[in-house]
Structures are given as structure tokens and as C-alpha cells.
Motif scaffolding. Structure first.
Motif, PDB file in Angstrom:
ATOM      1  N   MET A   1       8.790 -49.886 -20.771  1.00 33.71           N
ATOM      2  CA  MET A   1       9.683 -50.752 -21.513  1.00 33.71           C
ATOM      3  C   MET A   1      10.575 -49.921 -22.417  1.00 33.71           C
ATOM      4  O   MET A   1      10.120 -48.968 -23.043  1.00 33.71           O
ATOM      5  N   THR A   2      11.847 -50.298 -22.474  1.00 35.31           N
ATOM      6  CA  THR A   2      12.777 -49.596 -23.334  1.00 35.31           C
ATOM      7  C   THR A   2      12.435 -49.855 -24.791  1.00 35.31           C
ATOM      8  O   THR A   2      12.217 -50.996 -25.195  1.00 35.31           O
ATOM      9  N   LYS A   3      12.389 -48.808 -25.569  1.00 32.93           N
ATOM     10  CA  LYS A   3      12.070 -48.937 -26.979  1.00 32.93           C
ATOM     11  C   LYS A   3      13.162 -49.710 -27.694  1.00 32.93           C
ATOM     12  O   LYS A   3      14.347 -49.432 -27.516  1.00 32.93           O
ATOM     13  N   PRO A   4      12.814 -50.727 -28.512  1.00 32.27           N
ATOM     14  CA  PRO A   4      13.838 -51.503 -29.191  1.00 32.27           C
ATOM     15  C   PRO A   4      14.616 -50.622 -30.171  1.00 32.27           C
ATOM     16  O   PRO A   4      14.078 -49.661 -30.721  1.00 32.27           O
ATOM     17  N   PRO A   5      15.905 -50.945 -30.378  1.00 32.63           N
ATOM     18  CA  PRO A   5      16.704 -50.141 -31.293  1.00 32.63           C
ATOM     19  C   PRO A   5      16.160 -50.212 -32.706  1.00 32.63           C
ATOM     20  O   PRO A   5      15.595 -51.225 -33.121  1.00 32.63           O
ATOM     21  N   PHE A 106       3.436 -56.199 -21.601  1.00 29.53           N
ATOM     22  CA  PHE A 106       2.758 -56.612 -22.827  1.00 29.53           C
ATOM     23  C   PHE A 106       2.087 -55.422 -23.500  1.00 29.53           C
ATOM     24  O   PHE A 106       2.210 -55.214 -24.715  1.00 29.53           O
ATOM     25  N   ALA A 107       1.359 -54.642 -22.711  1.00 33.12           N
ATOM     26  CA  ALA A 107       0.648 -53.483 -23.254  1.00 33.12           C
ATOM     27  C   ALA A 107       1.620 -52.489 -23.879  1.00 33.12           C
ATOM     28  O   ALA A 107       1.357 -51.938 -24.958  1.00 33.12           O
ATOM     29  N   GLN A 108       2.754 -52.257 -23.212  1.00 31.47           N
ATOM     30  CA  GLN A 108       3.729 -51.313 -23.738  1.00 31.47           C
ATOM     31  C   GLN A 108       4.352 -51.832 -25.028  1.00 31.47           C
ATOM     32  O   GLN A 108       4.564 -51.077 -25.991  1.00 31.47           O
ATOM     33  N   ALA A 109       4.629 -53.129 -25.066  1.00 30.43           N
ATOM     34  CA  ALA A 109       5.228 -53.717 -26.272  1.00 30.43           C
ATOM     35  C   ALA A 109       4.275 -53.599 -27.457  1.00 30.43           C
ATOM     36  O   ALA A 109       4.682 -53.235 -28.565  1.00 30.43           O
ATOM     37  N   THR A 111       1.813 -51.433 -27.834  1.00 34.50           N
ATOM     38  CA  THR A 111       1.701 -50.014 -28.195  1.00 34.50           C
ATOM     39  C   THR A 111       2.886 -49.573 -29.046  1.00 34.50           C
ATOM     40  O   THR A 111       2.719 -48.875 -30.060  1.00 34.50           O
ATOM     41  N   ASP A 112       4.083 -49.984 -28.648  1.00 26.51           N
ATOM     42  CA  ASP A 112       5.285 -49.643 -29.422  1.00 26.51           C
ATOM     43  C   ASP A 112       5.226 -50.273 -30.814  1.00 26.51           C
ATOM     44  O   ASP A 112       5.603 -49.642 -31.813  1.00 26.51           O
ATOM     45  N   ASN A 113       4.764 -51.506 -30.884  1.00 27.69           N
ATOM     46  CA  ASN A 113       4.668 -52.184 -32.180  1.00 27.69           C
ATOM     47  C   ASN A 113       3.722 -51.451 -33.128  1.00 27.69           C
ATOM     48  O   ASN A 113       4.017 -51.266 -34.319  1.00 27.69           O
ATOM     49  N   LEU A 114       2.571 -51.046 -32.600  1.00 24.88           N
ATOM     50  CA  LEU A 114       1.604 -50.326 -33.428  1.00 24.88           C
ATOM     51  C   LEU A 114       2.180 -49.001 -33.917  1.00 24.88           C
ATOM     52  O   LEU A 114       2.023 -48.629 -35.089  1.00 24.88           O
ATOM     53  N   SER A 115       2.844 -48.284 -33.012  1.00 28.36           N
ATOM     54  CA  SER A 115       3.439 -46.999 -33.371  1.00 28.36           C
ATOM     55  C   SER A 115       4.498 -47.166 -34.458  1.00 28.36           C
ATOM     56  O   SER A 115       4.514 -46.432 -35.452  1.00 28.36           O
ATOM     57  N   GLN A 116       5.376 -48.146 -34.276  1.00 30.21           N
ATOM     58  CA  GLN A 116       6.436 -48.387 -35.250  1.00 30.21           C
ATOM     59  C   GLN A 116       5.854 -48.798 -36.597  1.00 30.21           C
ATOM     60  O   GLN A 116       6.306 -48.354 -37.652  1.00 30.21           O
ATOM     61  N   THR A 117       4.851 -49.657 -36.561  1.00 34.42           N
ATOM     62  CA  THR A 117       4.259 -50.160 -37.801  1.00 34.42           C
ATOM     63  C   THR A 117       3.640 -49.046 -38.623  1.00 34.42           C
ATOM     64  O   THR A 117       3.952 -48.875 -39.810  1.00 34.42           O
ATOM     65  N   PHE A 118       2.774 -48.266 -38.008  1.00 31.17           N
ATOM     66  CA  PHE A 118       2.048 -47.256 -38.775  1.00 31.17           C
ATOM     67  C   PHE A 118       2.896 -46.046 -39.131  1.00 31.17           C
ATOM     68  O   PHE A 118       2.620 -45.358 -40.111  1.00 31.17           O
ATOM     69  N   SER A 119       3.951 -45.792 -38.371  1.00 29.86           N
ATOM     70  CA  SER A 119       4.847 -44.697 -38.738  1.00 29.86           C
ATOM     71  C   SER A 119       5.710 -45.061 -39.936  1.00 29.86           C
ATOM     72  O   SER A 119       6.302 -44.176 -40.573  1.00 29.86           O
ATOM     73  N   ASN A 120       5.780 -46.352 -40.265  1.00 30.90           N
ATOM     74  CA  ASN A 120       6.598 -46.794 -41.395  1.00 30.90           C
ATOM     75  C   ASN A 120       5.771 -47.218 -42.602  1.00 30.90           C
ATOM     76  O   ASN A 120       6.327 -47.763 -43.563  1.00 30.90           O
ATOM     77  N   ILE A 240       7.062 -59.162 -28.707  1.00 30.51           N
ATOM     78  CA  ILE A 240       6.390 -58.979 -27.422  1.00 30.51           C
ATOM     79  C   ILE A 240       7.128 -59.821 -26.377  1.00 30.51           C
ATOM     80  O   ILE A 240       7.967 -60.653 -26.743  1.00 30.51           O
ATOM     81  N   PRO A 241       6.828 -59.630 -25.072  1.00 31.40           N
ATOM     82  CA  PRO A 241       7.494 -60.443 -24.040  1.00 31.40           C
ATOM     83  C   PRO A 241       6.954 -61.871 -24.040  1.00 31.40           C
ATOM     84  O   PRO A 241       6.218 -62.288 -23.148  1.00 31.40           O
ATOM     85  N   SER A 242       7.293 -62.637 -25.043  1.00 36.78           N
ATOM     86  CA  SER A 242       6.751 -63.976 -25.212  1.00 36.78           C
ATOM     87  C   SER A 242       7.678 -64.796 -26.093  1.00 36.78           C
ATOM     88  O   SER A 242       8.556 -64.256 -26.774  1.00 36.78           O
ATOM     89  N   ALA A 243       7.478 -66.112 -26.079  1.00 36.64           N
ATOM     90  CA  ALA A 243       8.205 -66.978 -26.999  1.00 36.64           C
ATOM     91  C   ALA A 243       7.661 -66.849 -28.411  1.00 36.64           C
ATOM     92  O   ALA A 243       8.288 -67.296 -29.367  1.00 36.64           O
ATOM     93  N   TRP A 244       6.498 -66.228 -28.538  1.00 39.82           N
ATOM     94  CA  TRP A 244       5.857 -66.061 -29.843  1.00 39.82           C
ATOM     95  C   TRP A 244       5.775 -64.580 -30.202  1.00 39.82           C
ATOM     96  O   TRP A 244       5.779 -63.718 -29.332  1.00 39.82           O
ATOM     97  N   ASP A 245       5.683 -64.320 -31.482  1.00 37.53           N
ATOM     98  CA  ASP A 245       5.489 -62.945 -31.943  1.00 37.53           C
ATOM     99  C   ASP A 245       4.005 -62.609 -31.939  1.00 37.53           C
ATOM    100  O   ASP A 245       3.146 -63.492 -31.935  1.00 37.53           O
TER     101      ASP A 245
END
Length: 290
Positions: A1-5, A106-109, A111-120, A240-245
């Protein structure tokens, strides 16, 4: 999955060390009222931050934008994302969804969320918030919203075991004035608020802050308006790839806070755990295998 901007807030954090004193003044003004402080014309935002127009122009270029119009559009898109509901969120994902099974996306999204969260997460701010959560000199109040009340309930269950004087506020805002009545300076209010941000939670935070209560906010990457009165704000990436966060990164951060608060007062907490186990044995709440 492409990393969100990256958001403008993230870009400022990444480039902050390279900014001049005047550019940092504008950056701080923007972060203090984000993203609203950057949604006017370049002359107005410069005047509001008490810096020159060229200062604003130079800073947005350092962030990677071709000019102020592109910077302005980025903030508008973030603002639009804040208010989007489930239907629009799914439409956004559906139009950009890469090929592959939903489980992989889903798994990639996540993983990216966790990485972004803890790096900030700022470690000093995290430690300060944990000390606040563990401090029994004041009462700890916990509250969440329509979706995040489940997180608040989870937080309450653990903090009630870790320390004394913990109050789980009900999800009904009509009862909140009764809690506010007893709030005093030195108390702590742990709040969860994600898009679409709840006006009742914001008013509660304002009332608590006026009484000297320290607000700890756990929110999403776009940041709840409660951040304007919070002593500590933690942003969690949730798309995530969903209607919900997703609440996975939010839960991960919460569990890190619970673990750290436990260690902060381990001697007292261990004694509470042992007494609690004795009570559990007496009530025969749990099945014993030995």
C-alpha cells in the motif's frame, strides 16, 4: 500500500530544526491553532503570527510545497478529512485501493498507522503524561465518545487496579456537570476524541481546564479541537481500508501508557494487585486450575 502523504503538522516536526527563528514563530502559531491558522491568505496568516509574508513563503517551501497556494490546499484537504463520515471515507479508499486481498491491505495500513503514531510520540511528553496518570494526589477521570467510550472503559479497568481515586465518567453528557462539580486543581482528565469530533467532549474539556484540571487527550492524526486546552496531546494514525477508522494504534498507545503508569508506582500497584487477587479468590470470580 502506498504510504499516505504526510500532514503539514508532520512536515513541520520533521523540518523544525532547519527553520529560522521567525519561521519557527509562524510554525508555532500554526500548530497552536491547527489547521485554522493557515487557512486564510498569506498576508493575513503572516499578520496573525506577527511575522513577514516572505517568512511564511520561505517556510512553506522548506516544507516541500511549491508555494503558499499548494500549502493552503493541503491544509484544506486535511480539514475536509476531519469531517468526513463513513460513506466518504470508504469512497476515498475505494478510489485509491491497490490490488490485492483486503487482509493484506488491512495489515499494511495498520502497520503504517502504528509506525506513524509511535514515530510522532514525544518521549518527554509521554513521560510527563504518565507521571500525571500515576499521581494519586489528584483524582483521575476517564471519558470517551460515541466510538472511543470502549477505550475509556478499557483504560478505567486498568487504571482502577493500578491506582486509587479513578472515576469512569458515563457516556451521557447530561451527567457530566455532576463530575465537573467535584473536579479540583491537580486532578487529571484522560479523554479520547476522534473524528468527527464531539462538541460535548470539547465543552467538558474546557470546563475541566477552567477548574485547573490537566487534560490528557488521545486523538487522531488530524487532532481534536480539545488539543487547544489539553496539557498533553497524542496523535494516533487511524485510516484503514474501511468506512470506519481503526483504534489499533490508539489502543497500542493506551496500553503503553498503562504499562508505564504501572511501573511508575510499582510498589503500591503490586500491593493493590495482591489484595485484588485475594478478593477475586474470595468471590470465586475466576476458575482455578490448581
Amino acid at each position: 500500500m502506498t504510504k499516505p502523504p504526510a500532514t503539514v503538522r508532520e512536515l513541520i516536526r520533521e523540518q523544525y530544526a532547519s527553520l529560522t527563528q521567525a519561521e519557527r514563530k509562524f510554525a508555532n502559531a500554526l500548530l497552536a491553532n491547527y489547521p485554522a491558522a493557515g487557512l486564510a491568505s498569506i498576508t493575513i496568516v503572516a499578520a496573525n503570527a506577527e511575522v513577514s509574508t516572505p517568512t511564511v513563503a520561505r517556510m512553506v517551501q522548506k516544507l516541500g510545497f511549491k508555494g503558499y497556494p499548494q500549502f493552503h490546499q493541503a491544509l484544506l484537504k486535511e480539514l475536509e478529512a476531519k469531517g468526513s463520515g463513513p460513506t466518504q471515507r470508504r469512497a476515498n479508499w475505494a478510489s485509491e485501493a491497490p490490488e490485492g486481498h483486503l487482509l493484506n491491505r488491512f495489515a499494511q495500513a495498520v502497520t503504517d498507522n502504528l509506525s506513524q503514531t509511535f514515530s510522532n510520540v514525544d518521549s518527554e511528553q509521554f513521560d510527563a503524561a504518565v507521571r500525571q496518570l500515576a499521581n494519586t494526589e489528584g483524582r483521575l477521570y476517564v471519558v470517551g465518545g460515541r466510538i472511543t467510550r470502549a477505550l475509556a472503559d478499557y483504560a478505567f479497568t486498568h487504571f482502577q487496579a493500578i491506582r486509587q481515586r479513578v472515576t469512569h465518567m458515563t457516556s451521557s453528557s447530561a451527567t457530566w456537570p455532576h463530575y465537573v462539580l467535584d473536579m479540583v486543581e491537580g486532578d487529571t482528565l484522560l479523554m479520547f476524541d476522534v473524528r468527527r469530533y464531539e462538541t460535548n467532549l470539547q465543552r467538558l474539556a474546557e470546563l475541566a481546564s477552567e477548574r485547573g484540571v490537566k487534560v490528557i487527550l488521545i486523538t487522531d492524526q488530524w487532532s481534536s479541537p480539545i488539543g487547544s486546552v489539553a496539557a498533553h496531546t497524542f496523535n494516533c494514525w487511524v485510516e484503514i481500508p474501511s468506512a470506519w477508522d481503526s483504534n489499533i494504534s490508539t489502543m497500542m498507545l493506551l496500553e503503553a501508557m498503562i504499562s508505564a503508569a504501572q511501573e511508575e508506582r510499582w510498589d503500591e500497584t503490586r500491593a493493590r494487585y495482591e489484595k485484588l487477587d485475594t478478593i477475586f479468590d474470595t468471590t470465586r470470580l475466576f476458575r482455578k486450575f490448581t
